[in-house]
Design a protein around this motif. Sequence first.
Motif, mmCIF file in Angstrom:
data_model
loop_
_atom_site.group_PDB
_atom_site.id
_atom_site.type_symbol
_atom_site.label_atom_id
_atom_site.label_comp_id
_atom_site.label_asym_id
_atom_site.label_seq_id
_atom_site.Cartn_x
_atom_site.Cartn_y
_atom_site.Cartn_z
ATOM 1 N N ALA A 1 8.886 1.568 34.618
ATOM 2 C CA ALA A 1 8.284 0.240 34.523
ATOM 3 C C ALA A 1 6.801 0.281 34.865
ATOM 4 C CB ALA A 1 9.019 -0.726 35.454
ATOM 5 N N TYR A 2 6.451 1.054 35.897
ATOM 6 C CA TYR A 2 5.046 1.144 36.325
ATOM 7 C C TYR A 2 4.176 1.749 35.222
ATOM 8 C CZ TYR A 2 0.949 2.764 38.931
ATOM 9 O OH TYR A 2 -0.341 3.008 39.345
ATOM 10 N N VAL A 3 4.624 2.828 34.628
ATOM 11 C CA VAL A 3 3.815 3.533 33.629
ATOM 12 C C VAL A 3 3.717 2.739 32.332
ATOM 13 C CG1 VAL A 3 3.740 5.583 32.150
ATOM 14 C CG2 VAL A 3 4.168 5.820 34.608
ATOM 15 N N THR A 4 4.817 2.169 31.891
ATOM 16 C CA THR A 4 4.831 1.507 30.576
ATOM 17 C C THR A 4 4.476 0.030 30.628
ATOM 18 O OG1 THR A 4 7.174 0.878 30.700
ATOM 19 C CG2 THR A 4 6.657 3.089 29.832
ATOM 20 N N GLY A 5 4.659 -0.613 31.778
ATOM 21 C CA GLY A 5 4.470 -2.054 31.857
ATOM 22 C C GLY A 5 5.620 -2.843 31.279
ATOM 23 N N LEU A 6 6.701 -2.152 30.898
ATOM 24 C CA LEU A 6 7.853 -2.816 30.295
ATOM 25 C C LEU A 6 8.878 -3.205 31.356
ATOM 26 C CD1 LEU A 6 8.453 -0.432 27.250
ATOM 27 C CD2 LEU A 6 7.211 -2.614 27.260
ATOM 28 N N HIS A 7 9.584 -4.279 31.094
ATOM 29 C CA HIS A 7 10.666 -4.699 31.979
ATOM 30 C C HIS A 7 11.979 -4.725 31.203
ATOM 31 C CE1 HIS A 7 7.954 -5.482 35.214
ATOM 32 N NE2 HIS A 7 7.265 -6.353 34.512
ATOM 33 N N LEU A 8 13.060 -4.587 31.932
ATOM 34 C CA LEU A 8 14.376 -4.481 31.305
ATOM 35 C C LEU A 8 14.795 -5.776 30.628
ATOM 36 C CD1 LEU A 8 16.175 -2.583 34.200
ATOM 37 C CD2 LEU A 8 15.396 -1.611 32.042
ATOM 38 N N ASP A 9 15.526 -5.622 29.524
ATOM 39 C CA ASP A 9 16.119 -6.755 28.828
ATOM 40 C C ASP A 9 17.649 -6.674 28.889
ATOM 41 O OD1 ASP A 9 16.256 -9.066 27.152
ATOM 42 O OD2 ASP A 9 16.699 -7.740 25.467
ATOM 43 N N ARG A 10 18.202 -5.503 28.514
ATOM 44 C CA ARG A 10 19.653 -5.301 28.567
ATOM 45 C C ARG A 10 19.946 -3.875 29.006
ATOM 46 N NH1 ARG A 10 22.875 -8.832 26.503
ATOM 47 N NH2 ARG A 10 24.495 -7.348 25.912
ATOM 48 N N MET A 11 21.158 -3.653 29.519
ATOM 49 C CA MET A 11 21.537 -2.295 29.891
ATOM 50 C C MET A 11 23.039 -2.098 29.758
ATOM 51 S SD MET A 11 21.645 -1.988 34.064
ATOM 52 C CE MET A 11 19.920 -2.263 34.352
ATOM 53 N N CYS A 12 23.401 -0.836 29.598
ATOM 54 C CA CYS A 12 24.803 -0.438 29.582
ATOM 55 C C CYS A 12 24.913 0.817 30.450
ATOM 56 C CB CYS A 12 25.285 -0.151 28.163
ATOM 57 S SG CYS A 12 27.043 0.298 28.062
ATOM 58 N N ALA A 13 25.592 0.694 31.585
ATOM 59 C CA ALA A 13 25.592 1.755 32.588
ATOM 60 C C ALA A 13 26.959 2.411 32.732
ATOM 61 C CB ALA A 13 25.163 1.180 33.937
ATOM 62 N N ASP A 14 26.929 3.729 32.837
ATOM 63 C CA ASP A 14 28.100 4.523 33.219
ATOM 64 C C ASP A 14 27.832 5.013 34.636
ATOM 65 O OD1 ASP A 14 30.330 6.182 33.369
ATOM 66 O OD2 ASP A 14 29.324 7.839 32.344
ATOM 67 N N ASP B 1 7.930 -6.140 42.851
ATOM 68 C CA ASP B 1 8.514 -4.888 42.366
ATOM 69 C C ASP B 1 9.780 -4.554 43.147
ATOM 70 O OD1 ASP B 1 6.507 -4.207 40.394
ATOM 71 O OD2 ASP B 1 5.173 -3.781 42.075
ATOM 72 N N GLY B 2 9.759 -4.854 44.446
ATOM 73 C CA GLY B 2 10.947 -4.633 45.253
ATOM 74 C C GLY B 2 12.126 -5.462 44.791
ATOM 75 N N ALA B 3 11.868 -6.729 44.467
ATOM 76 C CA ALA B 3 12.944 -7.592 43.984
ATOM 77 C C ALA B 3 13.466 -7.103 42.632
ATOM 78 C CB ALA B 3 12.445 -9.036 43.879
ATOM 79 N N ARG B 4 12.561 -6.672 41.753
ATOM 80 C CA ARG B 4 13.009 -6.135 40.465
ATOM 81 C C ARG B 4 13.882 -4.895 40.668
ATOM 82 N NH1 ARG B 4 7.489 -7.267 39.108
ATOM 83 N NH2 ARG B 4 7.332 -9.070 37.709
ATOM 84 N N GLY B 5 13.513 -4.067 41.640
ATOM 85 C CA GLY B 5 14.298 -2.872 41.908
ATOM 86 C C GLY B 5 15.694 -3.185 42.393
ATOM 87 N N VAL B 6 15.819 -4.160 43.287
ATOM 88 C CA VAL B 6 17.144 -4.561 43.781
ATOM 89 C C VAL B 6 17.970 -5.134 42.635
ATOM 90 C CG1 VAL B 6 18.375 -6.125 45.328
ATOM 91 C CG2 VAL B 6 16.320 -4.937 46.131
ATOM 92 N N HIS B 7 17.341 -5.938 41.782
ATOM 93 C CA HIS B 7 18.054 -6.494 40.636
ATOM 94 C C HIS B 7 18.543 -5.392 39.706
ATOM 95 C CE1 HIS B 7 18.461 -8.429 36.627
ATOM 96 N NE2 HIS B 7 18.990 -9.401 37.342
ATOM 97 N N PHE B 8 17.704 -4.374 39.475
ATOM 98 C CA PHE B 8 18.115 -3.238 38.644
ATOM 99 C C PHE B 8 19.349 -2.560 39.222
ATOM 100 C CE2 PHE B 8 17.895 1.442 38.727
ATOM 101 C CZ PHE B 8 18.296 1.704 37.424
ATOM 102 N N ILE B 9 19.335 -2.260 40.507
ATOM 103 C CA ILE B 9 20.454 -1.568 41.142
ATOM 104 C C ILE B 9 21.747 -2.363 40.992
ATOM 105 C CG2 ILE B 9 21.389 -0.785 43.362
ATOM 106 C CD1 ILE B 9 18.371 -0.400 44.202
ATOM 107 N N LEU B 10 21.687 -3.635 41.331
ATOM 108 C CA LEU B 10 22.900 -4.465 41.301
ATOM 109 C C LEU B 10 23.393 -4.691 39.875
ATOM 110 C CD1 LEU B 10 21.948 -7.076 44.052
ATOM 111 C CD2 LEU B 10 23.366 -5.031 44.277
ATOM 112 N N THR B 11 22.456 -4.821 38.931
ATOM 113 C CA THR B 11 22.856 -5.014 37.535
ATOM 114 C C THR B 11 23.502 -3.748 36.979
ATOM 115 O OG1 THR B 11 21.055 -6.594 37.228
ATOM 116 C CG2 THR B 11 22.063 -5.693 35.239
ATOM 117 N N ALA B 12 22.968 -2.581 37.336
ATOM 118 C CA ALA B 12 23.570 -1.328 36.883
ATOM 119 C C ALA B 12 24.975 -1.161 37.446
ATOM 120 C CB ALA B 12 22.685 -0.156 37.289
ATOM 121 N N LEU B 13 25.157 -1.500 38.711
ATOM 122 C CA LEU B 13 26.497 -1.423 39.300
ATOM 123 C C LEU B 13 27.465 -2.361 38.581
ATOM 124 C CD1 LEU B 13 25.596 -1.307 43.098
ATOM 125 C CD2 LEU B 13 26.627 0.548 41.760
#
Length: 386
Positions: free
Chosen positions: A208-221, A356-368
Amino acid sequence: MSLSRPLRAGMVGGGPGAFIGDVHRRAMRMDGLATLVAGVFSSDPAKSRAHAATLGVERAYGSFEEMAEAEAQREDGIDVVSIVTPNWLHFPAAMAFIERGIHVVCDKPMTTTLEDAEALVRAVHAHGVTFALTHNYTGYPMVKQARAMIEAGDLGDVRKVVAEYSQGWLATPVEREGSKQAAWRTDPKKAGAGALGDIGSHAENLAAYVTGLHLDRMCADVRTFVEGRAVDDDANILVRYDGGAGGIVHCSQIAAGRENDLSLRVSGTKGSLTWNQEEPNALVFNPLEGQERVFRRGHDDLYPAATHASRLPPGHPEAFNEAFANVYSNALRTIAARKAGEEPDPLDLDFPTVEDGARGVHFILTALESGRQEAWVDASYTPPTA
């Protein structure tokens, strides 16, 4: 630096045997911008005082609550505090200082719940403090060069992002064999998530830092390979970013023999970039047409952000401690400028924030959650503004 003195700093955590505490202390003092004068280094007050004495820290406390209250009332109280505890203590410790107007540098992941993360975002805005999160890999000069190249359009439109962080230190059940670090990092009550929180958050943040992009959808294993382990130790995530780019975020702590293999590959319409944390002073650029080019840290053909983050002439390697210090130094210079009533240098504002911290927590919980559902899920997120 805008103040006539170094900032006075405190620390919560980082007691005897704590690797990351020593890293934070080195980073804090590398550029002479702060002096550690207070701390609570153990939940045992006697141990906290004893460790403070070995560090030459003049004021030792038995709890972060006591420290926050006392330091806020002193004329020579701390300006900034570093939170380097296990994950579950990040929120209450950070909040105790934020509410008293003390600036914060916090280890990642910021919190173990999104509710707590958003509460910190609101508190930072309400109290007007600076909050820096030590996603330290953003501090490498060549990571900043990659970001600047993408911002300048050197890669064209980003199409594909692949971020990977592989380790092997949890390939066996070391948490049941006396490893203190492994014990708390695999305890869901103290760590929250496992590999996703510990290193997956670094991989996603780097992308996210390098590209400036933020997540839209994900599919996690998301999987746990070591029998009896209570947290995830491996994850493979397909992602789609806002704007249409696709990607993969992979993290594993059971990749036997791997050390700290964090890598990023970004492909655009004009070319691709490759960076690896174990060879951090080089950034490989492959243009759509023409020969491969390797950018190296310290040379004068780099963008200002990369030059700003370099300390040594070319050929003298800079690595982990210097990158960590870059996060600290930018944050500390920003704090000093604001305390002096000045606007920070724009290059100094380049550090991970509470958002950025909040986005990171959201990423973790969404992946789970995606892993539990074994399905594509909505991964878009905007932190609160107040």
